[in-house]
Design a protein around this motif. Structure first.
Motif: not given
Length: 101
Positions: A67-72, A77-82, A95-101
């Motif tokens: 699941a994506p952890k970060y979103r632009d 665009a998303t990134w899983s952190g891997r 931290a500024d790009f965390l999904v659900g933050a």
């Protein structure tokens, strides 16, 4: 004595006949190869599952979807952190790009 060259229509008919012969030969050869494969599978007790790569002995890594952890927020665009960080998050506070933050 001059021999006549075949007409376009004759050449096309010859090509079609050759293509038909090629297809029949290919099918015949494929049947022979398939019979050989089935015989070898029986000889070595290889199951269809093993043949398809689902063997217990096969230790190939299985790809998983993370699941994506970060979103632009700009592009979505998303990134899983891997793996390597994408350009839109590199050198920035993640931290500024965390999904659900």
């Amino acid at each position: 004595m001059q021999s006549e060259m075949p007409t376009l229509k004759e050449l096309l008919a010859q090509r079609e006949a050759l293509q038909d012969q090629l297809e029949v030969a290919r099918q015949r050869q494929a049947e022979i190869v398939l019979a050989e494969i089935v015989a070898k599978m029986g000889e070595y007790k290889i199951s269809l599952s093993e043949l398809m790569g689902h063997s217990v002995l096969a230790k190939a890594p299985v790809a998983t979807v993370t699941a994506p952890k970060y979103r632009d927020t700009t592009t979505g665009a998303t990134w899983s952190g891997r793996g390597r960080a994408p350009h839109w998050i590199a050198d920035k506070n993640r931290a500024d790009f965390l999904v659900g933050a």
